[in-house]
Design an enzyme around this catalytic site. Structure first.
Site, short mmCIF file in Angstrom:
data_model
loop_
_atom_site.label_atom_id
_atom_site.label_comp_id
_atom_site.label_asym_id
_atom_site.label_seq_id
_atom_site.Cartn_x
_atom_site.Cartn_y
_atom_site.Cartn_z
N GLU A 1 4.13 -4.16 -12.55
CA GLU A 1 5.55 -4.12 -12.89
C GLU A 1 5.87 -5.12 -14.00
OE1 GLU A 1 7.44 -2.57 -8.64
OE2 GLU A 1 7.42 -4.70 -9.10
N ASP B 1 -6.87 -9.86 -3.62
CA ASP B 1 -7.13 -9.57 -5.02
C ASP B 1 -6.33 -10.43 -5.97
OD1 ASP B 1 -4.82 -8.25 -4.03
OD2 ASP B 1 -4.77 -6.95 -5.80
N GLN B 2 -5.35 -11.18 -5.45
CA GLN B 2 -4.44 -11.93 -6.31
C GLN B 2 -5.16 -12.96 -7.16
OE1 GLN B 2 -1.57 -13.47 -3.48
NE2 GLN B 2 -1.24 -11.43 -2.62
N TRP C 1 -1.00 -6.78 -6.98
CA TRP C 1 -1.27 -5.83 -8.05
C TRP C 1 -0.02 -5.03 -8.43
CZ3 TRP C 1 -3.79 -5.68 -12.09
CH2 TRP C 1 -4.19 -4.51 -12.74
N SER D 1 3.14 -6.06 -8.27
CA SER D 1 4.00 -6.95 -9.05
C SER D 1 3.43 -7.19 -10.44
CB SER D 1 4.17 -8.29 -8.32
OG SER D 1 4.96 -8.14 -7.16
N HIS E 1 3.06 -14.17 -7.04
CA HIS E 1 1.79 -14.28 -6.31
C HIS E 1 0.70 -13.41 -6.94
CE1 HIS E 1 3.52 -10.55 -5.06
NE2 HIS E 1 2.61 -10.28 -4.17
N GLN F 1 12.69 -4.66 -7.74
CA GLN F 1 12.12 -5.70 -8.59
C GLN F 1 12.07 -5.25 -10.05
OE1 GLN F 1 9.08 -8.73 -7.35
NE2 GLN F 1 7.72 -7.28 -8.36
N HIS G 1 0.83 -1.21 0.00
CA HIS G 1 0.00 0.00 0.00
C HIS G 1 0.87 1.26 0.00
CE1 HIS G 1 -3.94 -1.99 1.12
NE2 HIS G 1 -3.07 -2.96 1.28
#
Length: 458
Positions: free
Chosen positions: A361, A377-378, A356, A358, A353, A338, A20
């Site tokens: 990105e 949300d994943q 959002w 990741s 995983h 990352q 967040h």
């Protein structure tokens, strides 16, 4: 009358989790570039995770409030519901104090008062505090528009009874306006989980929509969303009574060419598109059994890998395991950037995983994904990655033991990285989305223009 840039001041409230803090901080930086001052409020335990920049971030003031949590004690070690109530209690008190001080400043002219409160996901109570102080408030939704829509239909449009039947049949599915067909495992986990650990979540998310309904006067409310127009065109327009404004991606896709970390040296030594990058976020603990299954999938793929594992065991057997695995790849406990990894030409696949941040990105760096969603949300993000944007494939769990086996990881990795038609399509789509994601984040592009319009209303 529109205020000048030197008169506008946003109070920004963020949940103290890294997933967040990062997008909320990116939002703050973009607002500051538009000439607006930002005060960033979160728990003190999160302020340490904000990187020190040189020179310091100009135009952003950080304010923290104390909680029961600090060094050596994490929310995951305790009752999560207690942690959330602690954040609300301490955060509300601090926020009320700041808004009272702002009102006094406006009268006395001692400092710049707050023009608006912007509160991020999981902070709905902040809007209530702002209303009590007669300060306008706007929600910054950090997850995809699709997730917002699903919660809206569940809480406001009478779909709750149908969704509550999701656990009754393995073939259950639902079609919501603006969404692809969704199965049980495509929904946000809080809507279908039977775990008592998540009982706090439904009332918290419901409060978001209760607050929005209580403010429902006049034209459709503005909701700032961490997405962009070409990524979710239908989801952004699915709720006519709300104005979902895409201002994302709220990630920085700028590569640090001076990154000299040993893992970058490892990537430098590998051929183009050969490395599997595996990382599962900052708050997703995995069982030892699941870690070993992931390792088995990486090892049997026969490819070099860079694997981020947090909170590893500190015993001899683990040291021996790492030593054996590092004959083929590299294991690290943390990756400082990352984006640097995903932008590296040797990386050909991201086992993720599907948080959002990741996911954005990966989209922005053009790297196809093997999706291993775990919660929140994943699950929906993985659905979008595989079936809508078609830049990856989702692993399948063993139904009886809730574990993804090593051979399943290997199957999915091979599907993404081999030269078959499916893999070629994913890689081609990933490159197309890279261009669209990077374009959306540029100055003068749609998201930037949308943010400008919002700021000019202050």
């Amino acid at each position: 009358m529109e205020k000048g840039g030197d008169e506008r001041h946003i109070l920004l409230v963020s949940f103290p989790g890294l997933g967040h803090i990062n997008p909320t901080l990116e939002f703050a930086k973009r607002v500051v570039r538009l000439g607006v001052k930002v005060t960033f409020l979160t728990a003190k335990i999160a302020l340490k995770s904000i990187p020190r920049s040189s020179p310091p971030l100009s135009g952003i003031t950080f304010v923290g409030y104390s909680t029961d949590y600090g060094e050596g004690r994490k929310p995951v070690d305790d009752n999560v519901a207690h942690f959330m109530s602690e954040i609300q209690l301490r955060g509300s008190n601090k926020l009320s104090e700041m808004l009272s001080s702002s009102a006094a400043s406006e009268e006395g002219g001692r400092q710049l008062p707050f023009s608006r409160l912007v509160y991020a996901t999981l902070m709905p109570w902040a809007a209530e505090v702002a209303r009590a102080h007669h300060v306008p408030a706007t929600l910054l939704w950090l997850q995809p528009a699709a997730i917002f829509d699903i919660y809206h239909y569940y809480f406001n449009e009478g779909y709750d009874e149908e969704i509550n039947q999701a656990n009754n049949s393995s073939s259950w599915s639902i079609h919501l306006p603006g969404m692809p067909n969704l199965g049980r495992d495509d929904l946000p986990s809080f809507l279908v989980s039977k775990s008592k650990d998540f009982e706090y979540a439904i009332p918290l998310y419901k409060e978001h929509f209760t607050v929005l309904q209580s403010f429902d006067e006049g034209p459709p409310q503005d909701i700032l969303v961490n997405t962009f127009e070409s990524l979710e065109p239908d989801a952004l327009k699915a709720i006519p009574q709300l104005n979902l404004i895409p201002i994302g991606p709220l990630v920085s896709l700028i590569q640090d060419n001076q990154n000299s970390s040993d893992y970058m040296e490892f990537l430098d030594s590998k051929p183009k598109g050969s490395v599997i990058y595996a990382s599962f976020g900052s708050h997703t603990p995995l069982s030892v059994l699941q870690i070993h299954e992931i390792g088995q999938g990486l090892k049997t793929s026969g490819r070099p890998f860079l694997w981020v594992i947090r909170d590893t065991p500190n015993d001899e057997s683990w040291v021996n395991y790492v030593g054996e695995m590092e004959k083929q790849g590299k294991i690290i406990s943390w990756c400082s950037s990352q984006v640097d990894v995903l932008n590296h030409p040797s990386v050909g696949c991201f086992v993720s995983h599907c948080g959002w941040g990741s996911t954005l990105e990966s989209l922005g760096c053009g790297v196809p994904m093997v999706c291993f969603p775990l919660w929140i949300d994943q699950m929906t993000n993985a659905k979008l990655v595989q079936d809508v944007w078609r830049i990856g494939v989702r692993v399948k769990k063993e139904l009886q033991i809730e574990i993804v086996k090593g051979e399943e990881f290997k199957r999915c990795i091979e599907m993404v990285m081999m030269m078959g038609l499916e893999g070629e399509e994913m890689r081609k789509n990933a490159q197309n989305w890279k261009l669209l994601t990077q374009e959306a984040g540029k100055l003068g592009a749609s998201s930037d223009l949308n943010l400008n319009v919002f700021i000019n209303k202050l």
